[in-house]
Design a protein around this motif. Structure first.
Motif, mmCIF file in Angstrom:
data_model
loop_
_atom_site.group_PDB
_atom_site.id
_atom_site.type_symbol
_atom_site.label_atom_id
_atom_site.label_comp_id
_atom_site.label_asym_id
_atom_site.label_seq_id
_atom_site.Cartn_x
_atom_site.Cartn_y
_atom_site.Cartn_z
ATOM 1 N N GLU A 125 9.076 -40.601 -6.904
ATOM 2 C CA GLU A 125 9.139 -40.072 -5.543
ATOM 3 C C GLU A 125 7.761 -39.608 -5.068
ATOM 4 O O GLU A 125 7.001 -39.049 -5.855
ATOM 5 N N THR B 122 17.811 -49.856 -1.585
ATOM 6 C CA THR B 122 17.884 -48.711 -2.498
ATOM 7 C C THR B 122 17.999 -49.163 -3.947
ATOM 8 O O THR B 122 17.300 -48.659 -4.830
ATOM 9 N N ASP C 268 13.054 -47.101 -0.574
ATOM 10 C CA ASP C 268 13.783 -46.322 0.423
ATOM 11 C C ASP C 268 13.900 -47.130 1.717
ATOM 12 O O ASP C 268 12.883 -47.598 2.246
#
Length: 241
Positions: A176, A199, A204
């Motif tokens: 992330e 996903t 994303d």
């Protein structure tokens, strides 16, 4: 008596609410389990491999499926090889990654099979490869609208086209914040399918809008070639949070 009326009204309201929920469940499209990759070159093989690893059954397709044997054998029992026609019949959703100049003929040849099919459109048009006339049409009308013209009847979502395959390989499943992939489509259920596939490939999804909005991230536009997080991409493309 008033109490009975109120109680009856509550029951009616509850039944109505249950009916709405039931209708929503019926209308909801199940998540895809089988993916057809039409065009197993760099971009097709990259995402097909990611989806196999994510647990999908994937059929890689070309006009010469025997040439795909090393690819599918290396990926194990969830990978298969076949023709484009077999991929269209097999798959819940199709990932189209062939040269853009092939779209007009592909759309004519497979018109019946394309009708109602979710097609994740990853193609790009270049003048050198696909011809100046087709590239001019894309520049004038937008690539999403142009794809819909040639793949009439398909439920098209533009996705996975906004960067070189090497960028996707480098960023798939990164920590992330994950790399964002812009998507655009007119069919809400098809868009939701694309969101799921984005996903599960390790990225994303950012829904930019309907097919008309796909021009924002087509080749040559400001949304192309970016390696941004979802909030950064939304800001870049003017998508509301």
């Amino acid at each position: 008596m008033l109490f009975d009326v109120l109680r009856m009204g509550s029951r009616v309201a509850a039944l109505a609410a249950m009916a709405v929920v039931a209708a929503t469940l019926v209308m909801a499209e199940p998540a895809p389990k089988k993916i057809g990759i039409i065009g197993a070159g760099n971009i097709g093989s990259t995402f097909g491999t990611l989806w196999v690893k994510a647990g999908y059954d994937v059929l890689f397709a070309s006009r010469h499926p025997e040439e795909l044997k090393p690819l599918v054998e290396g990926l194990g029992p969830k990978a298969h090889a076949g023709t484009p026609a077999e991929a269209l019949a097999y798959a819940d959703a199709v990932f189209l990654a062939v040269p853009y100049k092939a779209y007009p003929e592909f759309g004519k040849e497979h018109a019946a099979a394309l009708k109602g099919k979710v097609v994740i459109d990853a193609g790009n048009a270049t003048a050198a490869r696909d011809g100046a006339e087709l590239r001019d049409e894309v520049d004038k009308n937008g690539i999403g609208v142009t794809s819909q013209k040639y793949l009439s009847g398909a439920r098209i979502v533009r996705a996975f086209n906004a960067a070189n395959f090497k960028v996707f390989v480098k960023n798939a499943g990164r920590p992330e914040p994950r790399m964002a992939i812009p998507i655009a489509g007119d069919d809400p259920k098809a868009v939701e399918t694309a969101r799921t596939l984005v996903t599960d490939a390790g990225f994303d999804p950012v829904v930019v809008g309907e097919l008309e909005a796909a021009k924002k991230f087509q080749m040559g536009q400001p949304g192309f070639g970016l390696e941004l997080s979802a909030p950064e991409l939304k800001e870049k493309l003017g998508v509301k949070p």
